[in-house]
Design an enzyme around this catalytic site. Structure first.
Site, PDB file in Angstrom:
ATOM      1  N   GLY A 167       8.295  -3.491   7.939  1.00  0.00           N
ATOM      2  CA  GLY A 167       7.447  -4.055   6.965  1.00  0.00           C
ATOM      3  C   GLY A 167       6.448  -2.855   6.193  1.00  0.00           C
ATOM      4  N   CYS A 168       6.153  -3.086   5.201  1.00  0.00           N
ATOM      5  CA  CYS A 168       5.418  -2.253   4.108  1.00  0.00           C
ATOM      6  C   CYS A 168       4.064  -1.640   4.880  1.00  0.00           C
ATOM      7  CB  CYS A 168       5.130  -2.680   2.900  1.00  0.00           C
ATOM      8  SG  CYS A 168       4.384  -4.357   2.759  1.00  0.00           S
ATOM      9  N   TYR A 169       3.433  -2.571   5.375  1.00  0.00           N
ATOM     10  CA  TYR A 169       2.126  -2.236   5.930  1.00  0.00           C
ATOM     11  C   TYR A 169       2.310  -1.427   7.325  1.00  0.00           C
ATOM     12  CZ  TYR A 169      -0.760  -5.131   3.006  1.00  0.00           C
ATOM     13  OH  TYR A 169      -1.589  -5.720   2.055  1.00  0.00           O
TER      14      TYR A 169
END
Lengths: 387, 387, 387, 387
Positions: free
Chosen positions: C184-186
């Site tokens: 995921g991005c985070y």
């Protein structure tokens, strides 16, 4: 009290003849309230100055009788603030002498030099810079890099966060000298978010991760404030100790001690980890406070702490979901969202405000109102502007 | 007049018993002015609705007694407009009957169905949609795709641009039926920019290149209004005939004929080339009007035309340099900048406004004030919010 | 292994006759490298899909042979992504069978259903959703609300963060089944910021305060993504447990155990306090990590940990001042800024990335490169776009 | 030719011994193309400079061998452009002598002084400022306020818009002196939008209403570029004659005369009404061209004119709906949308581009490619970055 500050003598000479308020009773207007208070603004050409003009122009009990800026000679206000051109005001070098109150929006160190003379004349001082916020004179060289020239005034000055210091502000109604050190933008959102926890001795560990629009950094044309650098980007700044830490730590301690707690009761309130971030927006502060509590607390108890603290406050609104800064724009509102995270055991408290209003000009007017016995909300009742 | 619109009878039945204003004299308040006017807003959950609430909440002569939205049942306003939660208002399905005035912020066609009954009861109608802006019923199928169900009302309705139709609005004080078709956002900025030229028969050729923030397109969650699509981008839209052309052409003709000119006097006012653009911002309209004049004109003559037209207007400000939309935000101001380009022989006139205030809610309140004999600026005196 | 996943048989049937890579050796191209890899993208119409197309179109070793989206029938890509119209591609319902690799950008749960059949045919799977990121099947109902239909694949799938799992990704070159769960991005920004501390057992207490542009929330026209709501505002969301916590906690534990530490070594890596915020910008993630270390550490030791970890990494740059997200836009770069705050005793580590590149499409291509024995930077060498 | 410009002699002395290209044949590389061209950039610290570095760093036929900026002494590029820090480049005061080409991104007047010596040495000059764009020396005092010190070079310099001057650029391959005056950002979008009409003698009346992001105004920290002033606002500027008018008028005339038309054929191309506007965005130009044609034209004929002009162009895309600037960001694309408005009889043509790429650095590289016999798209094939 220093030689430069002998208010009674000054008041005798100046008060009665000027038609101004009797200085020993700012709150009672001899003519039954019809006379408006005469106020001036020093530092009128910056963003905080413009916001003071915007709000005070519509204040029912105020006449703005002077605007001052460095090297200005009756320059039309529209040259600095085109949106205020319709007021027809001008900016000069000095304020008239016969004013009831002065708002100062100046770089640190500048107000400390100007204030003693004005305050001694009985002018109520609402200083929006840091020069009268800190109680310990040693904090000035440490955090601001200058020796405070009038440390004796720091004992007199009141930290102008009405929700924490209302009684002291009220006491200035009858004081010969009235100096308010109006809080910084970050401390306002942060302290209002944390005060109920501080009073309950609940701050075990504290991380303050804050976000601000660019207007908080003023209007100077710095390269890092160029639209090309700010837009579509976020970044932290002030790493390693932003100056507002000093206020936050001071006031968390004051708040705890005001209810009889000793400093150790909130261990997280010492050596606060405060990291501000620059947002690609003009106005608004969001203060995200991550607290590890000193003891377990229920969600109900948490909610009760906040409602008890703020339900009677005119400007602090306890909200039930994470607030957006946009919902405070242009108003004196602060939105506070307390949340118990059952999974992590932490308390999250988020404060949102318009940094130029409740974080600066609006808050200053709120304190001014109290100092003059006016309704606290006078001139501050406009609703937020959204979208 | 249609069967659905027999105001005198209605007024007899309803007026005296309700304690409302005698309908035939909206402007005189029997109790000497102490009573506030009771108003309702239909379409309260959109952006224009929220702006009406924001402004009317602070209007000294108004009580908001009802908010209506489709399928709403006393829903707290904060659910739609978090920034207005502190008002404690709720939104229901209908307005109370005993109101003095109704503001309607509805999609085209919706107001035309609702208005006749309300107007017949003597409720002053301030419609912020297009249903009562156009005089020629044939324009509705052409520009909006629906047959107007009550074309007879188009003769009665007044186009609510006070700077052009103040006398007609004033005449509604004594009229049994009062319907105001409040202007569109683009026409407001454009018409105020062009009216002095239209009256002088100077519009030889006209290009209107306009720019708007997204709030002008309403609040619906359309894909093209997603932040990811709008931010950091500009584009034209409504190519080939945006609906606001109808208003612009109508009112340029009306304005010219009001001073005795025939339609041919402003050849550029026919078949207007109007191209709107979407800006990556929330509020604000800039209307850039490129005019080839019908005859040579000097810069002084041009300036005189504008100052004569607007120097006594409370909300229109003739400015000396190109205005920024930002300098009108949140206020009812319109900034108009006329410029003679000696090099090209053209006249450039730029109008700037906040599309939600002077372009919608503020203008509607301005007309409402006139229709009720109130000071035209009542509730509209706040200054712009900048930065 | 499930019935749906018997790769050897499939490979025998399909591999040689199709002209595709021999599945047991993805990294060796029989023709000496001249043939480009045939790839498809499922979920091509969203923001992640468009970014995959942008990058893969310019990848020297790739041919995009198919784009798929729900209910699409050879629709021109320009209808979804006008900026990609010049590629002339179309979007259909399915990918061709004879592909080497598939990139999936789908809502959670969707990939889990599609992948087994494709993977069994030997297609390398690079899934950009969460379906193959978590190792413990019980995490899916807990964090995503669905039972994983193929938990046996979770043991095979590799978490596609090359800086932490490069060897496992390389091992897929020779594996009959290759499934990458792209992070995921985070988690990408957060894990790269924290991994050196996790390996050193230094994470005593942890607060992750993260900020993201709106593109991280996808392209759906939700009301809260309307420009009018996002612009000029910040707010927290996902309060009480954003789904990305699952990945962050899993990988901090994996990282520590990879160097022999037990879970107690980083007490702060359990029950992570992660609060994301929505920024008024399109791209970019800033992950601000506040760490109270398990033991005192010097600034030099801290710097050494980071330089040792990342100086040989092509995309991770250790920087000496607080990074701005803008300085990564459009590139696969991650900027990591470690800082020891002497005053508070805390470690601050900030990670910055473009959420659509290193946080999604770029990272997926980086893993794809490794899985196919290509240079890790192939197709990913463009510099950031600023301002 | 001036004394300062005697290329043959210089070339004899310098060419062979330096290993550089034989100046009389830039397009043929003696070693069969393996050697990369050595280029330098003067004015590397501004926005155009950074974009040149970004693009040229990835150009397959180029080595950047020098970056120059005023008073710079091997300063790391990351200090000016943090996003380019990973290139490891430095900025010095001067370029090395042995370069094939120099890109100049300097304020007006600065290049005119530097170029003669460099050009005489055989260095191909790609000047991104205005000093070599205008053919008539009298235009420099008129529009730029300085006397051109080398008017004789204006006859030699080629206006670097490849779509209009490709043959002249190609001719520089064999020329001893090669000077390209790369077009301004507004003229590029405007001229590409209008050229097909100019060639057809269709421009009867012309209004150019243009919109630009702030990067077009450079990087200087001017007050009016402060984020607080630009965000959430639009305004016109350069009223009464922006300097780019000079280029637009010159090239519309040149374009018409290139197909044998006389100046009167496009009356609207004389005394062009050009009004630029500042947008609250960083990149992007939209040029909205309102044309009253000299004769009636059908929509089909209009479309044919544009497709004929641009279907073979690598970077100009004729689009079927109004383009957004966002769909060109970071790429060398120009989107052109021609539209016949049947209602008004006007032609609307909109051009969209990234002002820093096709409006500056990308266009300069495109011309550089032609001048050196390289494929015109070399180094310019990246797709736009959206959202």
């Amino acid at each position: 009290m220093s030689a430069g500050l002998e208010p009674p003598a000054v008041i005798e000479a100046d008060g009665p003849s000027s038609g101004l308020l009797p200085r020993s009773r700012r709150g009672v207007q001899p003519d039954g309230g019809a006379r408006k208070l005469r106020v001036g603004i020093i530092g009128a050409t910056g963003y905080v100055g413009s916001e003071l003009i915007r709000l005070l122009s519509r204040h029912p009990n105020v006449d703005i009788v002077g605007l001052a800026g460095r090297d200005r000679h009756d320059d039309p206000i529209g040259g600095f603030h085109p949106h205020l051109a319709s007021t027809g005001m001008t900016v000069g070098t000095e304020l008239p002498d016969d004013i009831d109150a002065a708002f100062l929006a100046l770089p640190h160190g500048a107000a400390a030099a100007l204030v003693p003379e004005m305050a001694a004349r009985g002018v109520a001082i609402i200083d929006l810079g840091p020069d009268f916020r800190l109680r310990d004179a040693a904090d000035y060289p440490r955090w601001y890099g200058f020796q405070h020239p009038h440390p004796e005034l720091l004992d007199i000055a009141v930290y102008g966060l009405p929700e924490l210091h209302r009684d002291e502000l009220r006491a200035l109604i009858d004081a010969p000298v009235a100096i308010v050190g109006s809080p910084g933008c970050y401390p306002t959102a942060t302290l209002l978010a944390l005060a109920p926890l501080a009073r309950a001795g609940l701050i075990g560990d504290l991380v303050v991760d804050a976000k601000s629009g660019v207007s908080g950094a003023g209007r100077d044309a710095k390269p890092e404030m160029h639209f090309g650098e700010v837009d579509e980007s976020v970044r932290a700044y002030g790493i390693g100790g932003h100056r507002h830490v000093a206020e936050i730590e001071q006031e968390l301690a004051v708040t705890a001690s005001s209810v009889g707690l000793d400093p150790g009761a909130n261990p997280g309130a010492i050596g606060v980890d405060f990291v501000p971030h620059l947002m690609p927006m003009v106005r608004g502060i969001l203060s995200t406070n991550h607290v590890r509590p000193t003891r377990p607390i229920s969600a109900d108890e948490l909610a009760a702490l906040y409602h008890e603290a703020y339900d009677d406050e005119p400007f602090v609104h306890v909200v039930a979901s994470a607030p957006a800064t946009k919902h405070t724009t242009g108003s004196n509102h602060v939105l506070v969202f307390p949340y118990l995270d059952e999974r992590t055991g932490r308390i999250l408290v988020i404060g949102a405000e318009d940094n130029l209003v409740k974080g600066a000009a609006g808050q200053a007017i709120q304190a001014f109102n109290i100092v003059h016995g006016l309704p606290e909300t006078a001139g501050l009742q406009q609703l937020p502007l959204a979208p």
